[in-house]
Design a protein around this motif. Structure first.
Motif, PDB file in Angstrom:
ATOM      1  N   ASP A   1     -17.883  46.617  47.238  1.00 11.78           N
ATOM      2  CA  ASP A   1     -17.270  45.301  47.442  1.00 11.78           C
ATOM      3  C   ASP A   1     -16.016  45.160  46.580  1.00 11.78           C
ATOM      4  OD1 ASP A   1     -18.984  44.373  49.351  1.00 11.78           O
ATOM      5  OD2 ASP A   1     -20.159  43.092  48.024  1.00 11.78           O
ATOM      6  N   ALA A   2     -16.112  45.626  45.334  1.00 15.88           N
ATOM      7  CA  ALA A   2     -14.954  45.584  44.427  1.00 15.88           C
ATOM      8  C   ALA A   2     -13.822  46.439  44.999  1.00 15.88           C
ATOM      9  CB  ALA A   2     -15.343  46.077  43.043  1.00 15.88           C
ATOM     10  N   GLY A   3     -14.191  47.547  45.609  1.00 17.04           N
ATOM     11  CA  GLY A   3     -13.199  48.411  46.220  1.00 17.04           C
ATOM     12  C   GLY A   3     -12.496  47.738  47.389  1.00 17.04           C
ATOM     13  N   LEU A   4     -13.239  46.981  48.187  1.00 17.03           N
ATOM     14  CA  LEU A   4     -12.646  46.266  49.313  1.00 17.03           C
ATOM     15  C   LEU A   4     -11.721  45.144  48.846  1.00 17.03           C
ATOM     16  CD1 LEU A   4     -15.763  46.171  51.659  1.00 17.03           C
ATOM     17  CD2 LEU A   4     -13.630  47.439  52.044  1.00 17.03           C
ATOM     18  N   CYS A   5     -12.101  44.480  47.778  1.00 20.28           N
ATOM     19  CA  CYS A   5     -11.224  43.461  47.183  1.00 20.28           C
ATOM     20  C   CYS A   5      -9.918  44.104  46.726  1.00 20.28           C
ATOM     21  CB  CYS A   5     -11.900  42.791  45.991  1.00 20.28           C
ATOM     22  SG  CYS A   5     -13.272  41.698  46.399  1.00 20.28           S
ATOM     23  N   SER A   6     -10.034  45.278  46.142  1.00 21.79           N
ATOM     24  CA  SER A   6      -8.857  45.987  45.643  1.00 21.79           C
ATOM     25  C   SER A   6      -7.940  46.409  46.777  1.00 21.79           C
ATOM     26  CB  SER A   6      -9.288  47.214  44.829  1.00 21.79           C
ATOM     27  OG  SER A   6     -10.068  46.825  43.708  1.00 21.79           O
ATOM     28  N   VAL A   7      -8.519  46.829  47.897  1.00 20.75           N
ATOM     29  CA  VAL A   7      -7.724  47.192  49.068  1.00 20.75           C
ATOM     30  C   VAL A   7      -6.898  45.983  49.532  1.00 20.75           C
ATOM     31  CG1 VAL A   7      -7.839  47.785  51.522  1.00 20.75           C
ATOM     32  CG2 VAL A   7      -9.234  49.038  49.872  1.00 20.75           C
ATOM     33  N   VAL A   8      -7.536  44.824  49.583  1.00 21.86           N
ATOM     34  CA  VAL A   8      -6.842  43.605  49.996  1.00 21.86           C
ATOM     35  C   VAL A   8      -5.748  43.255  48.988  1.00 21.86           C
ATOM     36  CG1 VAL A   8      -7.087  41.133  50.426  1.00 21.86           C
ATOM     37  CG2 VAL A   8      -8.851  42.709  51.223  1.00 21.86           C
TER      38      VAL A   8
ATOM     39  N   LEU B   1      -3.141  38.382  55.991  1.00 23.71           N
ATOM     40  CA  LEU B   1      -4.209  39.337  55.702  1.00 23.71           C
ATOM     41  C   LEU B   1      -5.346  39.232  56.716  1.00 23.71           C
ATOM     42  CD1 LEU B   1      -4.182  38.944  51.820  1.00 23.71           C
ATOM     43  CD2 LEU B   1      -3.488  40.980  53.102  1.00 23.71           C
ATOM     44  N   LEU B   2      -5.639  38.007  57.135  1.00 16.48           N
ATOM     45  CA  LEU B   2      -6.648  37.834  58.187  1.00 16.48           C
ATOM     46  C   LEU B   2      -6.203  38.512  59.476  1.00 16.48           C
ATOM     47  CD1 LEU B   2      -7.730  34.108  57.697  1.00 16.48           C
ATOM     48  CD2 LEU B   2      -9.177  36.113  57.355  1.00 16.48           C
ATOM     49  N   GLN B   3      -4.920  38.385  59.785  1.00 15.99           N
ATOM     50  CA  GLN B   3      -4.382  39.009  60.988  1.00 15.99           C
ATOM     51  C   GLN B   3      -4.458  40.529  60.917  1.00 15.99           C
ATOM     52  OE1 GLN B   3      -0.464  37.243  61.145  1.00 15.99           O
ATOM     53  NE2 GLN B   3      -1.176  35.431  62.265  1.00 15.99           N
ATOM     54  N   LYS B   4      -4.450  41.063  59.707  1.00 20.29           N
ATOM     55  CA  LYS B   4      -4.570  42.507  59.522  1.00 20.29           C
ATOM     56  C   LYS B   4      -6.020  42.976  59.632  1.00 20.29           C
ATOM     57  CE  LYS B   4      -0.328  43.892  58.847  1.00 20.29           C
ATOM     58  NZ  LYS B   4       0.305  44.910  59.727  1.00 20.29           N
ATOM     59  N   GLY B   5      -6.951  42.016  59.721  1.00 14.12           N
ATOM     60  CA  GLY B   5      -8.347  42.364  59.914  1.00 14.12           C
ATOM     61  C   GLY B   5      -9.185  42.416  58.656  1.00 14.12           C
ATOM     62  N   TYR B   6      -8.640  41.963  57.528  1.00 17.42           N
ATOM     63  CA  TYR B   6      -9.422  41.959  56.291  1.00 17.42           C
ATOM     64  C   TYR B   6     -10.402  40.785  56.296  1.00 17.42           C
ATOM     65  CZ  TYR B   6      -5.863  45.226  54.641  1.00 17.42           C
ATOM     66  OH  TYR B   6      -5.024  46.305  54.511  1.00 17.42           O
ATOM     67  N   ALA B   7     -11.543  40.959  55.651  1.00 16.76           N
ATOM     68  CA  ALA B   7     -12.583  39.931  55.619  1.00 16.76           C
ATOM     69  C   ALA B   7     -12.179  38.790  54.687  1.00 16.76           C
ATOM     70  CB  ALA B   7     -13.905  40.539  55.172  1.00 16.76           C
ATOM     71  N   ALA B   8     -12.493  37.551  55.104  1.00 14.00           N
ATOM     72  CA  ALA B   8     -12.097  36.361  54.349  1.00 14.00           C
ATOM     73  C   ALA B   8     -12.626  36.380  52.922  1.00 14.00           C
ATOM     74  CB  ALA B   8     -12.573  35.110  55.078  1.00 14.00           C
ATOM     75  N   GLN B   9     -13.865  36.868  52.715  1.00 12.30           N
ATOM     76  CA  GLN B   9     -14.452  36.839  51.379  1.00 12.30           C
ATOM     77  C   GLN B   9     -13.682  37.722  50.402  1.00 12.30           C
ATOM     78  OE1 GLN B   9     -18.047  39.000  53.141  1.00 12.30           O
ATOM     79  NE2 GLN B   9     -18.196  39.581  50.996  1.00 12.30           N
TER      80      GLN B   9
END
Length: 206
Positions: free
Chosen positions: A56-63, A85-93
């Protein structure tokens, strides 16, 4: 998951972590809640719960890295960056956590965006307070921050002169009630419009 290596990158506070199996990814300690960041050393083996938190921390870092890419090009407001970022497909959380961190680190600032937007806007537009305030708020800037930015803008720029320039530009194509309506739509008050009209007696409003 067994950690093979971890090293800080040139981007302050961001680390690249490589597991024994799988691809390396980036993490930041601020995105960890229960997992002790200092325990993430070569040879450390994570259980399933720790692994999920780390990913999860890794996904936050990607965003965050994608958001920083946008910020490197120009100032952004939180709402606008969130939408991109939402348009790029990243998760809101993950977007929410990443943008909250960037705000706390002052990489992202609605106030700074508002000032930059106003200074850019004046290059090709002549607009009054109500129009500029509405434009900023439509971009997700709070009323208080928008009002403060507009107030600062007109402290540095002559409002009456901007109104006269708007009147001169609009009067080339409009007159009478249509000119008045266009000036009001541009954000100027009746008093400002009448004052500007005095500088162009041949283009009276009605």
């Amino acid at each position: 998951m067994l950690i093979k290596s971890i090293a800080e990158t040139s981007y302050r506070g961001m680390y690249k972590l490589a597991p024994e199996d799988g691809s390396a990814f980036f993490i930041r300690r601020e995105y960890l809640t229960n997992l002790d960041f200092d325990s993430l050393q070569p040879g450390f083996e994570l259980n399933e719960e720790q692994r999920e938190e780390l990913l999860d921390a890794g996904l936050c870092s990607v965003v965050e890295l994608k958001a920083v890419d946008y910020l490197a090009r120009a100032e952004q407001c939180r709402a606008g960056l969130n939408r991109k970022l939402l348009q790029k497909g990243y998760a809101a959380q993950y977007i929410d956590r990443a943008l909250t961190f960037l705000e706390s680190a002052d990489y992202l600032s609605d106030s700074r965006f508002a000032r930059a937007w106003l200074n850019t806007r004046r290059t090709n537009h002549y607009e009054g307070r109500t129009r500029l305030l509405a434009e900023l708020m439509s971009r997700g800037i709070s009323r208080d921050l928008s009002a403060a930015a507009v107030e600062e803008f007109f402290f540095e720029n002559n409002e009456d002169e901007i109104c006269r320039k708007a009147f001169e530009k609009l009067s080339r194509k409009k007159s009478g009630d249509k000119l008045t309506a266009a000036m009001i739509q541009a954000g100027f008050s009746y008093k400002q419009i009448r004052n500007a009209e005095e500088s162009f007696p041949g283009q009276a409003c009605e």
